[in-house]
Design a protein around this motif. Structure first.
Motif, PDB file in Angstrom:
ATOM      1  N   THR A  56      -0.431   2.917  -8.128  1.00 23.21           N
ATOM      2  CA  THR A  56       0.201   3.661  -9.227  1.00 23.21           C
ATOM      3  C   THR A  56       0.890   2.551 -10.072  1.00 23.21           C
ATOM      4  O   THR A  56       1.544   1.742  -9.409  1.00 23.21           O
ATOM      5  CB  THR A  56       0.993   4.985  -8.906  1.00 23.21           C
ATOM      6  OG1 THR A  56       1.853   4.452  -8.048  1.00 23.21           O
ATOM      7  CG2 THR A  56      -0.061   5.909  -7.930  1.00 23.21           C
ATOM      8  N   PRO A  57       1.318   3.141 -11.291  1.00 23.27           N
ATOM      9  CA  PRO A  57       2.361   2.173 -11.957  1.00 23.27           C
ATOM     10  C   PRO A  57       3.612   2.130 -11.376  1.00 23.27           C
ATOM     11  O   PRO A  57       4.294   1.424 -11.704  1.00 23.27           O
ATOM     12  CB  PRO A  57       2.312   2.803 -13.531  1.00 23.27           C
ATOM     13  CG  PRO A  57       0.916   3.376 -13.457  1.00 23.27           C
ATOM     14  CD  PRO A  57       0.696   3.877 -12.337  1.00 23.27           C
ATOM     15  N   ASN A  58       4.268   3.317 -10.904  1.00 26.74           N
ATOM     16  CA  ASN A  58       5.395   3.259 -10.243  1.00 26.74           C
ATOM     17  C   ASN A  58       5.349   3.214  -8.654  1.00 26.74           C
ATOM     18  O   ASN A  58       6.189   3.831  -8.097  1.00 26.74           O
ATOM     19  CB  ASN A  58       6.192   4.515 -10.575  1.00 26.74           C
ATOM     20  CG  ASN A  58       5.426   6.013 -10.646  1.00 26.74           C
ATOM     21  OD1 ASN A  58       4.289   5.659 -10.389  1.00 26.74           O
ATOM     22  ND2 ASN A  58       5.918   6.996 -10.766  1.00 26.74           N
ATOM     23  N   CYS A  59       4.384   2.450  -8.360  1.00 23.13           N
ATOM     24  CA  CYS A  59       4.413   1.977  -6.945  1.00 23.13           C
ATOM     25  C   CYS A  59       5.615   1.381  -6.341  1.00 23.13           C
ATOM     26  O   CYS A  59       6.076   0.448  -6.988  1.00 23.13           O
ATOM     27  CB  CYS A  59       3.128   1.012  -6.622  1.00 23.13           C
ATOM     28  SG  CYS A  59       2.852   0.524  -5.190  1.00 23.13           S
ATOM     29  N   PRO A  60       6.116   1.905  -5.104  1.00 21.32           N
ATOM     30  CA  PRO A  60       7.349   1.385  -4.733  1.00 21.32           C
ATOM     31  C   PRO A  60       7.334  -0.093  -4.359  1.00 21.32           C
ATOM     32  O   PRO A  60       8.365  -0.852  -4.389  1.00 21.32           O
ATOM     33  CB  PRO A  60       7.429   2.044  -3.237  1.00 21.32           C
ATOM     34  CG  PRO A  60       6.302   3.089  -3.266  1.00 21.32           C
ATOM     35  CD  PRO A  60       5.470   3.034  -4.059  1.00 21.32           C
ATOM     36  N   ALA A  62       5.975  -2.502  -6.371  1.00 23.14           N
ATOM     37  CA  ALA A  62       5.415  -3.135  -7.609  1.00 23.14           C
ATOM     38  C   ALA A  62       6.221  -4.377  -7.898  1.00 23.14           C
ATOM     39  O   ALA A  62       5.936  -5.236  -8.704  1.00 23.14           O
ATOM     40  CB  ALA A  62       5.948  -1.955  -8.871  1.00 23.14           C
ATOM     41  N   GLU A  63       7.408  -4.398  -7.488  1.00 19.02           N
ATOM     42  CA  GLU A  63       8.389  -5.683  -7.564  1.00 19.02           C
ATOM     43  C   GLU A  63       7.866  -6.559  -6.543  1.00 19.02           C
ATOM     44  O   GLU A  63       7.941  -8.072  -6.777  1.00 19.02           O
ATOM     45  CB  GLU A  63       9.685  -5.540  -7.572  1.00 19.02           C
ATOM     46  CG  GLU A  63      10.291  -4.362  -8.546  1.00 19.02           C
ATOM     47  CD  GLU A  63       9.975  -5.061  -9.820  1.00 19.02           C
ATOM     48  OE1 GLU A  63      10.199  -6.319 -10.236  1.00 19.02           O
ATOM     49  OE2 GLU A  63       9.533  -4.434 -10.908  1.00 19.02           O
TER      50      GLU A  63
END
Length: 108
Positions: A56-60, A62-63
């Motif tokens: 998902t775009p707001n995957c935990p 992502a960074e």
């Protein structure tokens, strides 16, 4: 080809092996089998570019996940550099998962 060189296809296979050691923290399946890796490019200078997505775009992660992928791929002998590009086109769906991943998650 000298003994200090490696075929880019062979290097690509080594990269895939490394990618299979990286797991999505929320799903107990590696990112390759999950279908998060869209493409792996290796040029003649052994510079690697990986096109991947997240669930998902707001995957935990992502960074941190792209950095982990770059760092692990850079440890492979002959790889001069590695860059990860994140895309959401096409968006990830469960259809991108391998049969192995679906089996692992009890979806088959």
């Amino acid at each position: 080809m000298t003994t200090t060189e490696i075929d880019t296809t062979e290097l690509g296979e080594k990269i895939v092996k490394v990618l299979k050691t990286i797991f999505d923290p929320e799903i107990p399946v590696d990112i390759y089998e999950l279908g998060l890796i869209y493409d792996v490019f290796v040029n003649e200078d052994y510079e690697v570019k990986i096109l991947m997505t997240l669930t998902t775009p707001n995957c935990p992660v992502a960074e941190t996940l792209p950095v982990e992928v770059e760092d692990k791929v850079k440890t492979i002998k002959f790889v001069k550099d590695a860059e990860v590009e994140i895309t959401f086109d096409p968006p990830w769906t469960q259809d991108l998962m391998s049969e192995e991943a679906k089996l692992e998650l009890g979806m088959l």
